[in-house]
Design an enzyme around this catalytic site. Structure first.
Site, PDB file in Angstrom:
ATOM      1  N   TYR A 148       2.561   8.357   1.959  1.00 28.07           N
ATOM      2  CA  TYR A 148       3.054   7.022   1.595  1.00 28.07           C
ATOM      3  C   TYR A 148       3.780   7.071   0.245  1.00 28.07           C
ATOM      4  O   TYR A 148       4.890   6.567   0.093  1.00 28.07           O
ATOM      5  CB  TYR A 148       1.875   6.049   1.538  1.00 28.07           C
ATOM      6  CG  TYR A 148       2.168   4.733   0.864  1.00 28.07           C
ATOM      7  CD1 TYR A 148       2.834   3.721   1.533  1.00 28.07           C
ATOM      8  CD2 TYR A 148       1.783   4.499  -0.457  1.00 28.07           C
ATOM      9  CE1 TYR A 148       3.109   2.505   0.916  1.00 28.07           C
ATOM     10  CE2 TYR A 148       2.052   3.297  -1.086  1.00 28.07           C
ATOM     11  CZ  TYR A 148       2.712   2.299  -0.390  1.00 28.07           C
ATOM     12  OH  TYR A 148       2.988   1.108  -1.019  1.00 28.07           O
TER      13      TYR A 148
HETATM   14  C1  UGA Z   1      -2.885  -0.098  -3.184  1.00 23.42           C
HETATM   15  C2  UGA Z   1      -2.011  -0.552  -2.011  1.00 23.42           C
HETATM   16  O1  UGA Z   1      -2.741  -0.490  -0.807  1.00 23.42           O
HETATM   17  C3  UGA Z   1      -0.759   0.249  -1.880  1.00 23.42           C
HETATM   18  O2  UGA Z   1       0.092  -0.356  -0.907  1.00 23.42           O
HETATM   19  C4  UGA Z   1      -0.073   0.303  -3.211  1.00 23.42           C
HETATM   20  O3  UGA Z   1       1.117   0.984  -3.131  1.00 23.42           O
HETATM   21  C5  UGA Z   1      -1.006   0.922  -4.210  1.00 23.42           C
HETATM   22  O4  UGA Z   1      -2.132   0.057  -4.339  1.00 23.42           O
HETATM   23  C6  UGA Z   1      -0.402   1.124  -5.560  1.00 23.42           C
HETATM   24  O5  UGA Z   1      -0.851   0.579  -6.528  1.00 23.42           O
HETATM   25  O6  UGA Z   1       0.505   1.907  -5.648  1.00 23.42           O
HETATM   26  P1  UGA Z   1      -4.990   1.444  -3.488  1.00 23.42           P
HETATM   27  O7  UGA Z   1      -4.938   1.663  -4.956  1.00 23.42           O
HETATM   28  O8  UGA Z   1      -5.560   2.524  -2.643  1.00 23.42           O
HETATM   29  O9  UGA Z   1      -3.535   1.140  -2.894  1.00 23.42           O
HETATM   30  O10 UGA Z   1      -5.729   0.043  -3.293  1.00 23.42           O
HETATM   31  P2  UGA Z   1      -7.104  -0.403  -2.642  1.00 23.42           P
HETATM   32  O11 UGA Z   1      -7.089  -0.288  -1.161  1.00 23.42           O
HETATM   33  O12 UGA Z   1      -7.392  -1.761  -3.174  1.00 23.42           O
HETATM   34  O13 UGA Z   1      -8.175   0.679  -3.174  1.00 23.42           O
HETATM   35  C7  UGA Z   1      -8.649   0.668  -4.502  1.00 23.42           C
HETATM   36  C8  UGA Z   1      -9.712   1.713  -4.661  1.00 23.42           C
HETATM   37  O14 UGA Z   1     -10.846   1.375  -3.869  1.00 23.42           O
HETATM   38  C9  UGA Z   1      -9.315   3.119  -4.217  1.00 23.42           C
HETATM   39  O15 UGA Z   1      -9.812   4.030  -5.142  1.00 23.42           O
HETATM   40  C10 UGA Z   1      -9.991   3.310  -2.874  1.00 23.42           C
HETATM   41  O16 UGA Z   1     -10.361   4.648  -2.620  1.00 23.42           O
HETATM   42  C11 UGA Z   1     -11.222   2.455  -3.036  1.00 23.42           C
HETATM   43  N1  UGA Z   1     -11.693   1.900  -1.734  1.00 23.42           N
HETATM   44  C12 UGA Z   1     -10.857   1.180  -0.946  1.00 23.42           C
HETATM   45  C13 UGA Z   1     -13.000   2.124  -1.345  1.00 23.42           C
HETATM   46  O17 UGA Z   1     -13.792   2.792  -2.029  1.00 23.42           O
HETATM   47  N2  UGA Z   1     -13.425   1.572  -0.164  1.00 23.42           N
HETATM   48  C14 UGA Z   1     -12.607   0.837   0.641  1.00 23.42           C
HETATM   49  O18 UGA Z   1     -13.063   0.356   1.708  1.00 23.42           O
HETATM   50  C15 UGA Z   1     -11.297   0.628   0.223  1.00 23.42           C
END
Ligand code: UGA
Length: 316
Positions: A148
């Site tokens: 991504y």
């Molecule tokens: C998010 C967005 O989904 C992306 O589209 C975006 O581009 C990205 O931010 C960005 O800032 O660039 P992410 O940081 O993975 O991606 O956002 P979350 O899904 O809110 O996850 C935040 C954290 O929580 C991550 O460390 C993830 O591993 C963790 N997480 C997420 C969990 O531990 N459990 C879950 O069920 C979901």
């Protein structure tokens, strides 16, 4: 002013389009309802917009749409459409990412050649990968660790190339994990809050000590408006909320705000997830006058309220 908002049925696109209409602008919204999360949620996002006489909606993919007629009489394009999802970008679905994140952006840029139309391109903190020193700066060498992130970086590079070679007024915003009302159902806060309010288990990837610089939706919306007014051609800007926090600490905060315990189950870390993000937003402050204004606690309260009213009573 007349704007096009791509991905207008999504989390950020719909919130931005509402703000533009509030300012008295004309908005053409386009969305193809990519099958990544329920269409019903996106239709809910669109409801208020469709009731506004200054809003026109087109259901089509940017890869197929007649761009010349879409862009006629438009001053600015807020390009929010994308195949989202860091962890889902491995495997056979990668072509969905290349088509919607790279090809769609390249088509837009081609259509913008020779025009004065500004393009605000939604990029992502995921372009950085695992940087050695925090905070992340736009001058760091981007080394994405997810497919991504690779597609978002490619789109960003294309914007720079078209700016440099064809004078296209393209600006990219690197959003840092945006949250708040309408947050996508695959994202952490949405999943956590839903599970806690329903008394279900939360899955934490790894030990929960990973950090994110979470950004409230209205701060991301403001960044777009400021970039439209002041963004420098061909530049990229970090857009972060200024509150870097571990996932474990977010859970503690959510327990306090919801008054419900988090039932946590740990899973293996996910491929493609970076360990830490933290935005240096000095460049956005200097050029755009961007300053995030919503604290994590206030933003989370609003997301919880929204979920209690708009998500929990329904089978989403
Ligand atoms: C998010 C967005 O989904 C992306 O589209 C975006 O581009 C990205 O931010 C960005 O800032 O660039 P992410 O940081 O993975 O991606 O956002 P979350 O899904 O809110 O996850 C935040 C954290 O929580 C991550 O460390 C993830 O591993 C963790 N997480 C997420 C969990 O531990 N459990 C879950 O069920 C979901």
């Amino acid at each position: 002013m007349a704007s096009v908002v791509t991905g207008v049925a999504g989390f950020i696109g719909s919130s931005l389009a509402e703000k533009l209409l509030d300012r008295g602008e004309q908005v053409i919204g386009i969305d193809c309802f990519i099958d990544y999360y329920p269409r019903a949620l996106k239709e809910k996002n669109l409801q208020g917009l469709l009731a506004n006489a200054r809003f026109r909606f087109i259901e089509q993919n940017l890869v197929d749409v007649d761009l010349a007629s879409l862009l006629a009489d438009v001053d600015i394009v807020y390009h929010q459409a994308a195949q989202a999802g860091v962890r889902a970008s491995w495997g056979k679905d990668f072509s969905i990412y290349t088509r919607n994140n790279i090809l769609a952006t390249q088509r837009l840029l081609e259509a913008l050649k020779g025009t004065k139309i500004k393009l605000i391109n939604a990029s992502s903190s995921s372009v950085y990968g695992e940087v050695v020193t925090l905070p992340m700066r736009e001058t760091d060498i981007p080394q994405p660790v997810s497919p991504y992130g690779v597609t978002k970086l490619a789109a960003e590079h294309l914007c720079c190339l078209y700016a440099r070679n064809y004078g296209v007024e393209a600006v990219s915003l690197r959003y840092f994990t945006v949250y708040g009302p309408r947050q996508r159902p695959d994202m952490a806060f949405h999943r956590f809050i839903k599970a806690m309010l329903r008394g279900e288990e939360i899955e934490i990837y790894g030990n929960g000590e990973q950090t994110r610089d979470f950004t409230y939706i209205q701060d991301a919306v403001s960044a777009n408006l400021l970039a439209g007014e002041r963004g420098q051609r061909g530049e990229v800007y970090n857009i972060g909320g200024g509150a870097r926090i571990t996932v474990n600490n977010v859970l503690e905060l959510l327990e306090r705000l919801t008054e419900k315990p988090a039932k946590v189950r740990h899973r293996e870390p996910q491929k493609g997830d970076v360990t830490h993000t933290y935005a240096d937003t000095q460049k956005a402050q200097d050029d755009l006058l961007f300053k995030p204004t919503t604290t994590l606690e206030d933003g989370l309260k609003r997301q919880i309220e929204w979920m209690q009213k708009e998500i929990l009573p329904f089978q989403f």
